[in-house]
Design a protein around this motif. Structure first.
Motif, mmCIF file in Angstrom:
data_model
loop_
_atom_site.group_PDB
_atom_site.id
_atom_site.type_symbol
_atom_site.label_atom_id
_atom_site.label_comp_id
_atom_site.label_asym_id
_atom_site.label_seq_id
_atom_site.Cartn_x
_atom_site.Cartn_y
_atom_site.Cartn_z
ATOM 1 N N ARG A 85 0.824 -1.214 0.000
ATOM 2 C CA ARG A 85 0.000 0.000 0.000
ATOM 3 C C ARG A 85 0.856 1.261 0.000
ATOM 4 O O ARG A 85 0.438 2.306 -0.490
ATOM 5 N N ALA A 86 2.080 1.155 0.530
ATOM 6 C CA ALA A 86 3.006 2.292 0.541
ATOM 7 C C ALA A 86 3.793 2.391 -0.765
ATOM 8 O O ALA A 86 4.606 3.299 -0.927
ATOM 9 N N GLY A 87 3.567 1.465 -1.701
ATOM 10 C CA GLY A 87 4.206 1.540 -3.004
ATOM 11 C C GLY A 87 5.279 0.502 -3.268
ATOM 12 O O GLY A 87 5.833 0.436 -4.369
ATOM 13 N N PHE A 88 5.611 -0.326 -2.282
ATOM 14 C CA PHE A 88 6.627 -1.363 -2.472
ATOM 15 C C PHE A 88 6.093 -2.459 -3.388
ATOM 16 O O PHE A 88 4.887 -2.723 -3.417
ATOM 17 N N ARG A 89 7.013 -3.114 -4.097
ATOM 18 C CA ARG A 89 6.675 -4.253 -4.951
ATOM 19 C C ARG A 89 7.428 -5.481 -4.463
ATOM 20 O O ARG A 89 8.606 -5.391 -4.110
ATOM 21 N N VAL A 90 6.742 -6.626 -4.488
ATOM 22 C CA VAL A 90 7.414 -7.878 -4.135
ATOM 23 C C VAL A 90 8.465 -8.164 -5.192
ATOM 24 O O VAL A 90 8.174 -8.153 -6.387
ATOM 25 N N GLU A 91 9.705 -8.399 -4.741
ATOM 26 C CA GLU A 91 10.806 -8.660 -5.661
ATOM 27 C C GLU A 91 11.300 -10.097 -5.593
ATOM 28 O O GLU A 91 12.034 -10.533 -6.460
ATOM 29 N N GLY A 92 10.908 -10.810 -4.543
ATOM 30 C CA GLY A 92 11.332 -12.199 -4.480
ATOM 31 C C GLY A 92 11.123 -12.822 -3.121
ATOM 32 O O GLY A 92 10.766 -12.160 -2.158
ATOM 33 N N THR A 93 11.353 -14.130 -3.082
ATOM 34 C CA THR A 93 11.243 -14.908 -1.854
ATOM 35 C C THR A 93 12.569 -15.604 -1.596
ATOM 36 O O THR A 93 13.145 -16.194 -2.514
ATOM 37 N N LEU A 94 13.043 -15.492 -0.374
ATOM 38 C CA LEU A 94 14.238 -16.213 0.045
ATOM 39 C C LEU A 94 13.762 -17.447 0.787
ATOM 40 O O LEU A 94 13.279 -17.363 1.918
ATOM 41 N N ARG A 95 13.859 -18.594 0.149
ATOM 42 C CA ARG A 95 13.342 -19.831 0.738
ATOM 43 C C ARG A 95 14.223 -20.264 1.900
ATOM 44 O O ARG A 95 15.446 -20.324 1.796
ATOM 45 N N GLY A 96 13.580 -20.563 3.028
ATOM 46 C CA GLY A 96 14.275 -21.072 4.204
ATOM 47 C C GLY A 96 15.365 -20.152 4.726
ATOM 48 O O GLY A 96 16.358 -20.615 5.266
ATOM 49 N N ALA A 97 15.180 -18.842 4.604
ATOM 50 C CA ALA A 97 16.235 -17.884 4.955
ATOM 51 C C ALA A 97 16.208 -17.424 6.405
ATOM 52 O O ALA A 97 17.178 -16.846 6.872
ATOM 53 N N ALA A 98 15.124 -17.661 7.111
ATOM 54 C CA ALA A 98 15.023 -17.190 8.500
ATOM 55 C C ALA A 98 14.782 -18.375 9.432
ATOM 56 O O ALA A 98 14.036 -19.298 9.107
ATOM 57 N N TRP A 99 15.430 -18.340 10.577
ATOM 58 C CA TRP A 99 15.263 -19.374 11.591
ATOM 59 C C TRP A 99 14.285 -18.842 12.627
ATOM 60 O O TRP A 99 14.569 -17.882 13.331
ATOM 61 N N VAL A 100 13.092 -19.430 12.692
ATOM 62 C CA VAL A 100 12.044 -18.955 13.594
ATOM 63 C C VAL A 100 11.448 -20.142 14.333
ATOM 64 O O VAL A 100 11.008 -21.102 13.710
ATOM 65 N N SER A 101 11.450 -20.060 15.641
ATOM 66 C CA SER A 101 10.832 -21.088 16.486
ATOM 67 C C SER A 101 11.309 -22.495 16.129
ATOM 68 O O SER A 101 10.513 -23.431 16.007
ATOM 69 N N GLY A 102 12.596 -22.632 15.919
ATOM 70 C CA GLY A 102 13.178 -23.946 15.701
ATOM 71 C C GLY A 102 13.071 -24.509 14.301
ATOM 72 O O GLY A 102 13.299 -25.695 14.080
ATOM 73 N N ARG A 103 12.719 -23.663 13.329
ATOM 74 C CA ARG A 103 12.646 -24.149 11.944
ATOM 75 C C ARG A 103 12.957 -23.012 10.977
ATOM 76 O O ARG A 103 12.833 -21.835 11.321
#
Length: 119
Positions: A85-103
């Protein structure tokens, strides 16, 4: 945070944090970390979008930056929607890039150039 990275601006509200980073390579990145999300009574009122717009005004209007980037978890629909809504565009997905709650979970990158920003 990367070595040599500088925090330019930090916004905090009820446990949620948005940080504008200056990376050593010159990129500016807005990172959203929603610990509890927007309180239920405040949801749907555009507060997240307002925070992103304020950070854009600071990044583009005050700092004179060329590009801003939002990094957020792929399941953070509220942040993705606020950024879009602020004008940003999705540019991509980093698969499995963040470690959250043990996964490992996916992150989504969104970008906005100063030339495409509407104050």
């Amino acid at each position: 945070m990367l070595i040599g990275e500088k925090i330019l601006l930090r916004a905090r509200h009820e446990g949620d944090v948005a940080v504008l980073h200056a990376r050593p390579d010159g990129r500016m990145v807005l990172t959203a970390a929603a610990r509890r999300g927007v309180a239920v009574p405040a949801r749907g009122r555009g507060l997240g979008t307002d925070v992103v717009r304020v950070l854009c005004r600071y990044g583009f209007g005050v700092r004179g930056l060329h590009r801003l980037q939002v990094d957020t978890l792929a399941d953070n629909a509220a942040m993705i929607g606020a950024a879009e809504r602020a004008g940003f565009r999705v540019e991509g997905t980093l698969r499995g890039a963040a470690w959250v709650s043990g996964r490992f979970v996916d992150e989504v990158l969104l970008g906005l150039l100063a030339a495409h920003w509407s104050p």
